[in-house]
Design an enzyme around this catalytic site. Structure first.
Site, short mmCIF file in Angstrom:
data_model
loop_
_atom_site.label_atom_id
_atom_site.label_comp_id
_atom_site.label_asym_id
_atom_site.label_seq_id
_atom_site.Cartn_x
_atom_site.Cartn_y
_atom_site.Cartn_z
N HIS A 7 42.35 13.28 12.63
CA HIS A 7 42.80 11.44 12.38
C HIS A 7 41.89 10.98 11.48
CE1 HIS A 7 45.19 11.50 16.19
NE2 HIS A 7 44.22 12.27 16.91
N ASP B 50 52.90 11.65 12.23
CA ASP B 50 52.69 12.64 13.32
C ASP B 50 52.09 13.86 12.58
OD1 ASP B 50 52.90 13.85 15.75
OD2 ASP B 50 54.87 14.51 15.28
N LEU C 136 52.14 -6.72 -0.17
CA LEU C 136 52.67 -5.95 1.01
C LEU C 136 52.18 -6.40 2.44
CD1 LEU C 136 53.95 -2.83 2.13
CD2 LEU C 136 51.59 -2.14 1.77
#
Length: 869
Positions: A652, A635, A746
Site C-alpha cells: 500500500h 488492485d 482535474l
C-alpha cells in the site's frame, strides 16, 4: 423401532428429578407414613370387597400416598419426555420414519416405566407389612401408573410449558387420591368417586391388604381409564405429527392466525410491542418470526440472551434474527437419531427456501420472514450465508473436521455473524460515536472467545454427535477421547485441557475488553458481556467435570447482579452522549469562508505536474475522443508486497507512489475527472493492520501542506459513507474538499468506505422519503431522479473503467455510473503502474466505437460491443 425405543428411554433417563423422586421420595413417604401416623383402625366401606373393612390409618395412608407418588412421578415423566421429544418426532416423521413405530415405542416405554415404578413401590410396602395379595397390589400400582402416564402423554399434546404440565399433574392427582383416602375424607365411599381416574387402582390396592379375592372389575376399570387416556394422548401425538401440522411447525409454510399472536403480544408484552413499533415492524408474520428468533437466542445461552439487553431497543430484532438463523440451522444439522443424509437434506431445503425468499424480499414462513426482513431493512450482506450453509451441511453429513487451531478459526468464523461484523457495527454508529479498526479486530477476538466458551459448554453434547468442536491436536495433546466424553467420562488430562481452554478464552477476553474507546455505550456493553463470560469461566475452572453432565452456568445471583450493573452503565453512557450530542454541531466545521481562503482567491500559485522520469509525453487525442471520466480499481498491492517477501502494508505504501504518478498523468493528458477505488465497504474485513495502513496512507495524503498533489490544480471529491470511519479522518476529507473546491483542473474523486449497492440503496431511501412525504409521485420517478441522490451527482458518467492486477470484475465499484463504461483490464499490479498505463488505456478507449445500443456508426467500424451496444 429400536431407534425410537432408545430415544424414548434416553428421554426418560435424562429426567433426573423424576428418577430421584422414584428412588428417594417413595420410600421416604412410606416410611414417614408408617412411623409418624397412628396405627388406629379406620372403618370404611370398600366397594371392591362389597363390605366394610377395618385397616390401620398408617397402612391406608401408605397405600394412598404411595399410589399418589407413583401417579405424580410417572405422569410427569411421560409429560416431560413427550414434550421434549416433540421436535425430534416431527423431524423423524418428515423424514419418512413410520409413525406406528413411534407410537409403539412410546407405549412400550410407558409400560416399562409403570412396571418398574410399581414393582419398586410394592417392594418397599413389603418392608413394613405383608399384604394378602402381593400380585394384586403390584397390579393396582401399575394400573395407577399407566393411568397417569396417559394423563402426562395427553397433557404433552395440549400444553407447551413444563411448569404448567407439572402443576396440572400435581393438582389432578392431589384431588383424585386425596378424596379417596378414608383417613382424610370420611366420605371416601361416595358413589361419585368411581368417576375418578385412580378409583379402580385405589380400590384394588386397598383390597390387596386383607382380601383374598382378585378385584377384576376395578382393575379393568383402571385399565380402561389408562387405555383411554393413553389412546387420547397418542391420537393427539398423531395429529401433531401429521403432514399438515409439520408444514406449520417445522417448515412453517404458513403462519396460523398471526393477528391473534400479535394481539397476545400487545397484551402480555407491551414493552416488546412498543419496541417493534419504534423499529417500524408492523407485519404480524415478521413479528412472529422475530419472537421465534428471540426464543432460539435464549436457548443459546445466558450470555447471548444478556447481550441483547445491552443493545438499543430498536436494533434488538436484528440481533435476534442473526442468532436465530444460526441456532435454527444448527438444530437442523444436529437432529439426533436422524440419518446423516436426512439432516443434510433438511439443511439444504431450508437454505434453498431462504435464498428464494431473499430474492423475493418476503416470506410466508415467520422465521424466514424475520431473517429476510432483517437483511433487507438493515442492509445486511448475504454473501456469507452460502459459506455458512455449506458448513452446516457438512456438519449434518458428518464431514466436518477440525484438526488444528487454523481449522477451528476457519470453522467458527464462517458460522459466526455470516452477515459480517462490520455491518452490525455500522448499526451502532451514531453522530459522535464511531468504531475504529482496532474495535473491529477486538470484536472478532471477542467472537472467538464466545465460540470457545460455547465449545466448552456443549462439549459432551457435541461429543455424543461424534464431533467435539475442539481441535483434534488439543484433544491428542491432553489424551482426551471423544468416545469417553460422549459417555460422560474424563479421560487423559481432561481437567488440564479444560483449564487451558479457559485460560486461552480469558486472554481473548482481555484483548476484547479494551474496544470502544470512541463509543462509550458500546464499550460499557462489551465490558459487561466480558464480565459475564468470566463468571462462567470461573464456574468451569472450579469444577471442569461438571461439563460432562451438561452446560455449566455461572452463579445466577452474581450473573444477574453483574448484568443489572452493566445495564445501568450502558444507560448512563447513552444519556451522557444524548446530552453532549446536542452541544456538538450537526455538521463538521469547515475552515474560514472562501473570502479568507488564499487558495480560493488564487493567490497561491499552483505547480505543474512533475514530468515522467523518462521524459515521455502523453498522446495527442481529438477532444471528442477524450473520455470525460476514468475510474480505476487499484488492485494488486498485497500481491506485489508478498512476491517481494514483505508485509502487505508495504504494497500500500508503494501504491501511493503509483497513485501520485497516475494523477500527474491525468493532469498532463487533460483528463477532466478521475475516480480511484481507495477503500471499499468490504475491505473492513481484512486484517486490522492492513486496514490501518490503508487509512493511514489516506490520512497522510489529505495533508494540504505535505502532499504535493494538492499543490497542483486538483480538486478533491469524496464518494463514500462516514459510518465506521475515524471522525478525524472525516474532518480531514471535508477540510481538503473545501480548500480545493474552486480548482478547475482535474477532479479527483476518492472512493473511500464506498460500496456501489450501498450508494444506490441510499439514493432509493431518499426517494422513498420524498414519496412518503408526498413531494414526489412514485410514477414520475426516472433514472435522473435516482442519479441526483448519488454521492457525487455532479460528476459525469464513467466512460472508461480500468482494473489492474489481472482480475476481471468490477467489485461493486460505481455500478450506476459505469453502466456504459468501456472496460480495460491490466495484468500489471498497481504499485508497478504509472501514467503511461493510463495513457495507453485512454488511447485504447479512443479507438473503440461507442454506440450506446444504437447501430454501428460506420460500416467499417469493428463490432466489438455485441448486439446490445
Amino acid at each position: 423401532m429400536g431407534t425410537a425405543v432408545r430415544h424414548a428411554l434416553l428421554e426418560q433417563a435424562r429426567n433426573r428429578l423424576a428418577l430421584t423422586l422414584v428412588v428417594f421420595f417413595v420410600p421416604l413417604w412410606l416410611t414417614l407414613a408408617y412411623r409418624v401416623l397412628p396405627s388406629d383402625p379406620v372403618q370404611f366401606f370398600l366397594r371392591a370387597a362389597g363390605r366394610p373393612v377395618n385397616l390401620d390409618a398408617n397402612t391406608v395412608t401408605q397405600l394412598s400416598g404411595g399410589l399418589h407418588a407413583i401417579a405424580l412421578i410417572v405422569g410427569f415423566m411421560m409429560f416431560l419426555a413427550a414434550s421434549r421429544s416433540a421436535e425430534f418426532d416431527h423431524r423423524l416423521v418428515l423424514a419418512g420414519y413410520p409413525r406406528m413405530c413411534l407410537l409403539l415405542a412410546r407405549s412400550g416405554v410407558l409400560l416399562l416405566t409403570a412396571a418398574l415404578t410399581a414393582g419398586y413401590a410394592t417392594a418397599w410396602v413389603c418392608v413394613f407389612y405383608r399384604p394378602e395379595r402381593l400380585d394384586v397390589m403390584a397390579a393396582a400400582f401399575m394400573v395407577g401408573a399407566l393411568t397417569y402416564g396417559g394423563v402426562g402423554t395427553l397433557l404433552a399434546a395440549l400444553l407447551r410449558s413444563e411448569l404448567a404440565g407439572m402443576f396440572v399433574v400435581i393438582m389432578v392427582s392431589f384431588i383424585d387420591l386425596g378424596l379417596q383416602n378414608p383417613v382424610a375424607n370420611p366420605a371416601a365411599d361416595s358413589p361419585l368417586l368411581k368417576f375418578m381416574p385412580a378409583y379402580g387402582a385405589m380400590q384394588a390396592a386397598v383390597s390387596a391388604v386383607d382380601v383374598t379375592l382378585v378385584p377384576w372389575r376395578h382393575l379393568l376399570l383402571g385399565l380402561c381409564w389408562s387405555a383411554g387416556l393413553t389412546v387420547a394422548g397418542l391420537a393427539a401425538f398423531t395429529a401433531r405429527t401429521s403432514r399438515h401440522t409439520l408444514r406449520q411447525t417445522l417448515l412453517r409454510l404458513r403462519a396460523p392466525r398471526p393477528s391473534v399472536r400479535l394481539m397476545t403480544l400487545r397484551l402480555l408484552h407491551p414493552l416488546r410491542a412498543r419496541m417493534y413499533r419504534r423499529a417500524g415492524i408492523r407485519d404480524a408474520t415478521v413479528i412472529s418470526g422475530y419472537e421465534t428468533c428471540r426464543r432460539l437466542l435464549h436457548r443459546s445461552g445466558p450470555v447471548q440472551a444478556a447481550t441483547t439487553k445491552l443493545l438499543p431497543a430498536h436494533i434488538r430484532p436484528v440481533w435476534w434474527a442473526v442468532y436465530g438463523y444460526g441456532r435454527y440451522v444448527d438444530d437442523l444439522s444436529d437432529t439426533r437419531h436422524a440419518s446423516r443424509r436426512e439432516r443434510s437434506e433438511h439443511v439444504s431445503r431450508f437454505s434453498e427456501l431462504l435464498e428464494a425468499d431473499l430474492r423475493r424480499g418476503h416470506s410466508e414462513d415467520p422465521l424466514r420472514a424475520a431473517i429476510v426482513h432483517a437483511m433487507w431493512t438493515w442492509d445486511l450482506p448475504s454473501a456469507g450465508l452460502g459459506a455458512a450453509n455449506t458448513v452446516y451441511r457438512q456438519d449434518a453429513a458428518g464431514e466436518s473436521a477440525i484438526a488444528t487451531w487454523d481449522d477451528w478459526f476457519a470453522y467458527w468464523r464462517t458460522l459466526t455473524f455470516p452477515f459480517g461484523v462490520r455491518p452490525l457495527m455500522n448499526l451502532l454508529t451514531a453522530p459522535g460515536l464511531a468504531f475504529s479498526p482496532h474495535d473491529a479486530q477486538a470484536l472478532r477476538v471477542w467472537t472467538d472467545a464466545l465460540n470457545l466458551l460455547d465449545t466448552l459448554r456443549d462439549l459432551r453434547e457435541d461429543a455424543v454427535e461424534g464431533f467435539a468442536k475442539l481441535p483434534a491436536a488439543v484433544l491428542d495433546e491432553y489424551g482426551v477421547s471423544t468416545e469417553e466424553l460422549a459417555r460422560g467420562r474424563a479421560s487423559g488430562r481432561y481437567p488440564d485441557m479444560v483449564r487451558a481452554m479457559t485460560a486461552r478464552t480469558r486472554q481473548w477476553l482481555d484483548r476484547a475488553a479494551a474496544a470502544g474507546s470512541q463509543h462509550p455505550p458500546m464499550a460499557a456493553a462489551l465490558r459487561t458481556v466480558v464480565d459475564l463470560q468470566r463468571l462462567e469461566l470461573n464456574r468451569i475452572d472450579r469444577d471442569p467435570h461438571a461439563l460432562l453432565n451438561g452446560p455449566s452456568r455461572a452463579h445466577p445471583v452474581r450473573f444477574h447482579l453483574t448484568l443489572a450493573r452493566g445495564r445501568r452503565r450502558v444507560a448512563r453512557a447513552w444519556r451522557r452522549h444524548a446530552r453532549t450530542a446536542v452541544q456538538t454541531p450537526a455538521v463538521i466545521p469547515l475552515p474560514r469562508s472562501a473570502e479568507g481562503d488564499a487558495t480560493a482567491r488564487g493567490t497561491r500559485a499552483l505547480l505543474p505536474p512533475v514530468p515522467h522520469p523518462s521524459g515521455v509525453r502523453p498522446p495527442v487525442l481529438p477532444p471528442e475522443r477524450m473520455p470525460q471520466h476514468v475510474a480505476v480499481i487499484m488492485d494488486g498491492n498485497g500481491r506485489w508486497a508478498t512476491q517481494r517477501g514483505g508485509p502487505r502494508t508495504a504494497g500500500h505504501e508503494a501504491g501511493q507512489l503509483a497513485l501520485r504518478d497516475v494523477v500527474y498523468g491525468a493532469l498532463e493528458i487533460g483528463l477532466p475527472c478521475l475516480s480511484l477505488y481507495t477503500l471499499s465497504t468490504e475491505n473492513w474485513t481484512r486484517p486490522a493492520t492492513e486496514v490501518e495502513a490503508l487509512l493511514r496512507s489516506f490520512q497522510d495524503g489529505l495533508d494540504l501542506e505535505a502532499e504535493e498533489i494538492w499543490q497542483r490544480d486538483v480538486r478533491l471529491c469524496w464518494s463514500g459513507v462516514p459510518d465506521g470511519m475515524p471522525p478525524e479522518m472525516v474532518r480531514s476529507v471535508r477540510r481538503t474538499e473545501h480548500a480545493t473546491r474552486n480548482r478547475t483542473g482535474l477532479t479527483l474523486n476518492m472512493c473511500v468506505n464506498y460500496g456501489g449497492r450501498t450508494e444506490i440503496a441510499r439514493a432509493a431511501r431518499a426517494l422513498a422519503r420524498q414519496v412518503a412525504a408526498g413531494t414526489l409521485d412514485p410514477d414520475a420517478i426516472t433514472p435522473r431522479h435516482l442519479a441526483s441522490h448519488l454521492h457525487q451527482p455532479g460528476l459525469p458518467e464513467v466512460d472508461l473503467l480500468i482494473r489492474t492486477g489481472g482480475e476481471m470484475r468490477t467489485s461493486n465499484f460505481l455500478p450506476w455510473q459505469s453502466t456504459y463504461a468501456e472496460l480495460v483490464f491490466l495484468d500489471t499490479l498497481w504499485p508497478d503502474v504509472d501514467r503511461t498505463h493510463l495513457w495507453q488505456a485512454i488511447d485504447t478507449y479512443s479507438r473503440r466505437d461507442r454506440r450506446f445500443g444504437a447501430a454501428r456508426s460506420s460500416p467499417d467500424a469493428p463490432d466489438q460491443d455485441g448486439s446490445a451496444g
